[in-house]
Structure formats: structure tokens, C-alpha cells
Design a protein around this motif. Structure first.
Motif, short mmCIF file in Angstrom:
data_model
loop_
_atom_site.label_atom_id
_atom_site.label_comp_id
_atom_site.label_asym_id
_atom_site.label_seq_id
_atom_site.Cartn_x
_atom_site.Cartn_y
_atom_site.Cartn_z
N LEU A 149 0.96 24.53 0.00
CA LEU A 149 1.75 23.33 0.31
C LEU A 149 1.54 22.88 1.74
O LEU A 149 1.41 21.68 2.01
N TYR A 150 1.52 23.81 2.67
CA TYR A 150 1.30 23.46 4.07
C TYR A 150 -0.05 22.76 4.25
O TYR A 150 -0.14 21.71 4.90
N VAL A 151 -1.09 23.32 3.64
CA VAL A 151 -2.42 22.74 3.76
C VAL A 151 -2.47 21.36 3.11
O VAL A 151 -3.00 20.40 3.68
N VAL A 152 -1.91 21.24 1.91
CA VAL A 152 -1.94 19.96 1.20
C VAL A 152 -1.18 18.89 1.98
O VAL A 152 -1.65 17.76 2.10
N ILE A 153 -0.04 19.23 2.54
CA ILE A 153 0.74 18.25 3.31
C ILE A 153 -0.02 17.82 4.55
O ILE A 153 -0.08 16.63 4.88
N LYS A 154 -0.64 18.75 5.24
CA LYS A 154 -1.39 18.41 6.45
C LYS A 154 -2.64 17.59 6.15
O LYS A 154 -3.02 16.73 6.93
N VAL A 155 -3.30 17.85 5.01
CA VAL A 155 -4.58 17.20 4.72
C VAL A 155 -4.41 15.91 3.93
O VAL A 155 -5.04 14.90 4.23
N PHE A 156 -3.56 15.90 2.90
CA PHE A 156 -3.52 14.79 1.95
C PHE A 156 -2.34 13.83 2.13
O PHE A 156 -2.42 12.68 1.70
N PHE A 157 -1.24 14.29 2.70
CA PHE A 157 -0.08 13.41 2.80
C PHE A 157 -0.13 12.60 4.09
O PHE A 157 -0.63 13.07 5.10
N LYS A 183 0.81 -1.22 0.00
CA LYS A 183 0.00 0.00 0.00
C LYS A 183 0.85 1.28 0.00
O LYS A 183 0.39 2.33 -0.40
N ARG A 184 2.13 1.16 0.40
CA ARG A 184 3.00 2.33 0.41
C ARG A 184 3.23 2.87 -1.00
O ARG A 184 3.36 4.07 -1.20
N PHE A 185 3.27 1.98 -1.99
CA PHE A 185 3.46 2.42 -3.37
C PHE A 185 2.25 3.18 -3.88
O PHE A 185 2.38 4.16 -4.62
N LYS A 186 1.08 2.75 -3.48
CA LYS A 186 -0.15 3.45 -3.87
C LYS A 186 -0.17 4.85 -3.26
O LYS A 186 -0.51 5.83 -3.93
N ILE A 187 0.21 4.96 -1.99
CA ILE A 187 0.26 6.26 -1.31
C ILE A 187 1.31 7.15 -1.96
O ILE A 187 1.06 8.33 -2.23
N ALA A 188 2.49 6.58 -2.24
CA ALA A 188 3.57 7.36 -2.86
C ALA A 188 3.16 7.85 -4.25
O ALA A 188 3.47 8.99 -4.63
#
Length: 87
Positions: free
Chosen positions: A67-75, A4-9
């Protein structure tokens, strides 16, 4: 490999590509939209030509916030260790 890590990456890589395209669109739109006229007719913001201020300064600040919002929400935080085989 069904990790599943590849799907997330892969999803996070596509988000990164989208962010680059957004950044380029903002920069190009303001730089060539506002900066394509006669330099004697430029308007200025804080001493900078408007095209430079909006494309380089305001655009950079906007992208940092985005970028801050995207990293906090989606990553997601993904461990690098291999998963233990399930019994």
C-alpha cells in the motif's frame, strides 16, 4: 462533466479494488492452503501455526508495504476545489 479529477478517482478506485483482491488471495491461499490439514501436523512460526502467521501477520505486513508503494507511485494529490473556468 469532463473533469480530470473523476478520471483520477476512478483509476485509484480500481487500484483499491485490485489491492483488496490481492489481500484476499494472500489471506485465503495461506489460511486454507496451509490450514486445511490435520492440526497435529501443523508447522509453527514464532509460536503461531504457519497458516496463521503467513495469512494474518506476514500478509498484513506485506500489504502495508505494498500500500505504501502503491500510494507513493500511483496515487496523485488532487485538489477538492472546483477548477476555475478557463477563458
Amino acid at each position: 462533466m469532463n473533469d480530470k479529477r473523476f478520471k483520477i478517482a476512478n483509476r485509484e478506485a480500481w487500484i483499491g479494488v485490485l489491492l483488496v483482491m490481492i489481500n484476499f488471495a494472500i489471506w485465503f491461499g495461506f489460511a486454507y492452503g496451509l490450514g486445511s490439514g490435520d492440526p497435529t501436523e501443523y508447522t509453527y512460526v514464532l509460536g503461531f501455526p504457519a497458516w496463521f502467521f503467513y495469512s494474518c501477520i506476514a500478509g498484513t505486513i506485506f500489504m502495508i508495504v505494498l500500500l505504501y508503494v502503491v500510494i507513493k507511485v500511483f496515487f496523485k494529490d488532487v485538489p477538492f476545489d472546483e477548477e476555475e473556468p478557463k477563458s
